[in-house]
Design a protein around this motif. Sequence first.
Motif, PDB file in Angstrom:
ATOM      1  N   ASP A 297       0.832  -1.195   0.000  1.00 12.77           N
ATOM      2  CA  ASP A 297       0.000   0.000   0.000  1.00 12.77           C
ATOM      3  C   ASP A 297       0.875   1.257   0.000  1.00 12.77           C
ATOM      4  OD1 ASP A 297      -1.495   2.222   1.693  1.00 12.77           O
ATOM      5  OD2 ASP A 297      -3.010   0.940   0.764  1.00 12.77           O
TER       6      ASP A 297
ATOM      7  N   ASP B  72       1.601   2.572   3.516  1.00 11.39           N
ATOM      8  CA  ASP B  72       2.573   1.741   4.235  1.00 11.39           C
ATOM      9  C   ASP B  72       3.974   1.959   3.684  1.00 11.39           C
ATOM     10  OD1 ASP B  72       0.602   0.711   5.830  1.00 11.39           O
ATOM     11  OD2 ASP B  72       0.271  -1.068   4.591  1.00 11.39           O
TER      12      ASP B  72
ATOM     13  N   ARG C 270      -6.158   2.924   3.338  1.00 10.94           N
ATOM     14  CA  ARG C 270      -5.150   3.129   4.379  1.00 10.94           C
ATOM     15  C   ARG C 270      -4.677   4.588   4.411  1.00 10.94           C
ATOM     16  NH1 ARG C 270      -2.663  -1.055   6.984  1.00 10.94           N
ATOM     17  NH2 ARG C 270      -3.218  -3.167   6.320  1.00 10.94           N
TER      18      ARG C 270
ATOM     19  N   GLN D 189      -7.412   6.618   6.081  1.00 15.38           N
ATOM     20  CA  GLN D 189      -7.430   6.445   7.532  1.00 15.38           C
ATOM     21  C   GLN D 189      -6.215   7.094   8.192  1.00 15.38           C
ATOM     22  OE1 GLN D 189      -9.910   5.354   9.350  1.00 15.38           O
ATOM     23  NE2 GLN D 189     -11.121   5.002   7.486  1.00 15.38           N
TER      24      GLN D 189
END
Length: 248
Positions: free
Chosen positions: A2, A5, A38, A41
């Motif tokens: 991701d 990440d 992600r 968030q």
Amino acid sequence: MDTCDDLTQRLGLDMSIKVLTHLASPYDLVRFSSVSRRCHQFVIAHGLCKHLCLKMFPEMASLGHAIKERNLIQPLEGRLEDATEPKWLERSHRIYSFLAQGLAPDIKTDCIAEAICASSTDNFPEESVENTLEPDDKSEQRASYWSSKGEADPNTPETLIYRLKANLCIVTEIHVQPLQAFFQLGAPIYSARSVRFRLGHRKCPLDQDDQEMSEGLALSADEFTWTYVSPEFPMIQVSRTFSSHPLE
């Protein structure tokens, strides 16, 4: 892997937050948050949209207790200590992402797009409300000013209506300069006793025929929904520019 990440692994959490809060525009942060769930968030959990918006527009701090839901601005309910709960973080993100998209990419220092009309004009168009948009008291070698028709009762109010450049603007100052008639004997000053500012929108949009300003175009205050009305500010009878802070 991701994107979010990958970013945090390469730079670390603290550096990733620092990079994202130094983007050129809050709108860029909104676009980053839309890359993946992600990323979305991550931006919400760390309050990045709020941080960047307030960094660029400190005046928006007072808007933190409102949120756009169903085309309405509704107050946030709850205790201050609940501000780290997911529902508060989500609402805060929605507030500032909405504001970021409304304010970006163009950031202007002058919010007025055009003059719409005045409640009265003495000599149209020579003394029209459009002259109030000129920063100087002279334009093309002639005096530039707006003049009402005048009333026997000095307490009769006059109204000037302007259109802003965007549906969402941050108004921090309004500059008003009384007219000094240097072309008249004694150079008298014509100034209002006081001024009041109102912000809002017309209940019904202007018709196509009304887009061109004319002497006969007059709009009543009842035709508008006023979302803000300032206190009344007294005017000193001198010829200089006054700076008012209507939202303080």
